[in-house]
Design an enzyme around this catalytic site. Structure first.
Site, mmCIF file in Angstrom:
data_model
loop_
_atom_site.group_PDB
_atom_site.id
_atom_site.type_symbol
_atom_site.label_atom_id
_atom_site.label_comp_id
_atom_site.label_asym_id
_atom_site.label_seq_id
_atom_site.Cartn_x
_atom_site.Cartn_y
_atom_site.Cartn_z
ATOM 1 N N GLY A 119 65.213 65.315 -1.935
ATOM 2 C CA GLY A 119 66.558 64.722 -1.948
ATOM 3 C C GLY A 119 67.633 65.570 -1.301
ATOM 4 N N MET A 133 59.634 57.257 0.273
ATOM 5 C CA MET A 133 58.309 57.224 0.894
ATOM 6 C C MET A 133 57.559 55.922 0.597
ATOM 7 S SD MET A 133 58.543 59.919 2.559
ATOM 8 C CE MET A 133 56.896 60.142 3.230
ATOM 9 N N ASN A 148 68.378 54.206 7.213
ATOM 10 C CA ASN A 148 67.321 55.204 7.012
ATOM 11 C C ASN A 148 67.615 56.376 7.933
ATOM 12 O OD1 ASN A 148 64.824 56.345 6.163
ATOM 13 N ND2 ASN A 148 63.869 55.657 8.065
ATOM 14 N N HIS A 207 65.548 59.333 10.101
ATOM 15 C CA HIS A 207 64.202 59.680 10.565
ATOM 16 C C HIS A 207 64.295 60.961 11.398
ATOM 17 C CE1 HIS A 207 60.052 58.978 11.640
ATOM 18 N NE2 HIS A 207 60.371 59.295 12.869
ATOM 19 N N GLU A 238 62.417 44.793 9.661
ATOM 20 C CA GLU A 238 61.084 44.596 9.087
ATOM 21 C C GLU A 238 60.001 45.440 9.751
ATOM 22 O OE1 GLU A 238 62.152 41.270 11.903
ATOM 23 O OE2 GLU A 238 63.108 42.477 10.376
ATOM 24 N N ASP A 262 60.617 52.183 11.291
ATOM 25 C CA ASP A 262 61.473 53.078 12.098
ATOM 26 C C ASP A 262 61.950 52.405 13.373
ATOM 27 O OD1 ASP A 262 61.029 55.039 10.153
ATOM 28 O OD2 ASP A 262 59.250 55.792 11.188
ATOM 29 N N GLU A 311 70.215 66.627 10.139
ATOM 30 C CA GLU A 311 70.177 65.410 9.312
ATOM 31 C C GLU A 311 71.298 65.424 8.285
ATOM 32 O OE1 GLU A 311 66.374 64.257 7.614
ATOM 33 O OE2 GLU A 311 65.317 65.440 9.117
HETATM 34 C C1 GRF Z 1 63.786 63.887 5.897
HETATM 35 O O1 GRF Z 1 63.178 64.671 6.877
HETATM 36 C C2 GRF Z 1 64.078 62.511 6.417
HETATM 37 O O2 GRF Z 1 64.372 62.504 7.767
HETATM 38 C C3 GRF Z 1 62.786 61.766 6.164
HETATM 39 O O3 GRF Z 1 62.323 62.256 4.933
HETATM 40 C C4 GRF Z 1 62.824 63.580 4.732
HETATM 41 C C5 GRF Z 1 63.526 63.577 3.419
HETATM 42 O O4 GRF Z 1 63.963 64.836 3.032
HETATM 43 N N1 GRF Z 1 63.003 60.342 6.162
HETATM 44 P P1 GRF Z 1 64.907 65.011 1.793
HETATM 45 O O5 GRF Z 1 64.178 64.408 0.573
HETATM 46 O O6 GRF Z 1 66.197 64.275 2.064
HETATM 47 O O7 GRF Z 1 65.118 66.471 1.636
#
Ligand code: GRF
Length: 210
Positions: free
Chosen positions: A20, A98, A115, A117, A150, A153, A182
């Protein structure tokens, strides 16, 4: 794209399965006043002891866990969608969630699910994107915030951030530097979506009057 009425904050529903860190970065952006006009309405996990959920509890946020084992995807997603509705969520933010979403769930929140990625989509969709990019030998890597449709990614791109791959990098160091990006870019993307100043034209997410 209007997500909430002008005077009320856009309510986020965060879905996560793991550490998280993206959720924590979003929460910190809100706390620090960098991400204005939004609030976290609920944090939902499909993993009972996800560290991200512990952090959400520490922050005093509403938390809900839906364990998916034994349930059909559609059924599990129905429960999650009902919880999001109960908390009057305007925008769903996947933050290391996930699980694939059922078409019904995606249809219930049209252009209302984001989302993040860890690659420059459409390159390297799916799992272990940073490792894929490193092994491919790309010179630029990065991350993408996109709407969820749908397909995996695949939805309309809100923001991307690119970083160079250094000769001294390994997959781990690259993933670490992508993650740092991110943490910045997800809040910026949420701000754009929540601002109401952008719209989707075809596959492009653009300022309204441009
Ligand atoms: C991140 O690398 C994100 O891009 C991917 O899952 C990972 C999640 O990491 N979708 P976190 O749980 O936010 O640390």
């Amino acid at each position: 794209m209007e997500l909430a009425s002008k005077d009320s904050p856009v309510r986020l529903g965060i879905l996560l399965s793991g550490r998280g860190s993206n959720f924590r970065a979003i929460a910190e952006s809100i706390r620090a006043g960098r991400l204005k006009g939004v609030e976290i309405a609920v944090v939902i996990s499909n993993v009972v002891d996800a560290p991200g959920i512990e952090k959400a509890r520490e922050l005093g946020l509403p938390v809900k866990v839906f364990v998916s084992a034994g349930l059909k995807r559609r059924h599990h997603d129905f429960n999650v969608a009902a919880c999001l509705a109960l908390h009057e969520v305007d925008l769903v933010c996947l933050a290391g969630y996930m699980r694939l979403l059922s078409p019904e769930f995606v249809a219930a929140f049209p252009n209302r699910i984001l989302n993040i990625h860890p690659s420059l989509l459409p390159a390297f969709p799916g799992l272990d994107a940073q490792q894929q990019a490193f092994e491919y030998g790309v010179k630029m890597a990065g991350c993408t915030v996109h709407f969820v449709d749908e397909h995996l990614d695949h939805g309309v791109i809100v923001l991307q951030r690119a970083i160079p791959v250094h000769e001294t990098d390994d997959a781990r160091s690259l993933a670490k530097r992508i993650l740092a990006e991110e943490h910045v870019v997800y809040s910026e993307a949420i701000a754009r979506v929540a601002s109401g100043e952008y719209e989707i034209r075809g596959r492009r997410f653009v300022k309204r009057d441009s």
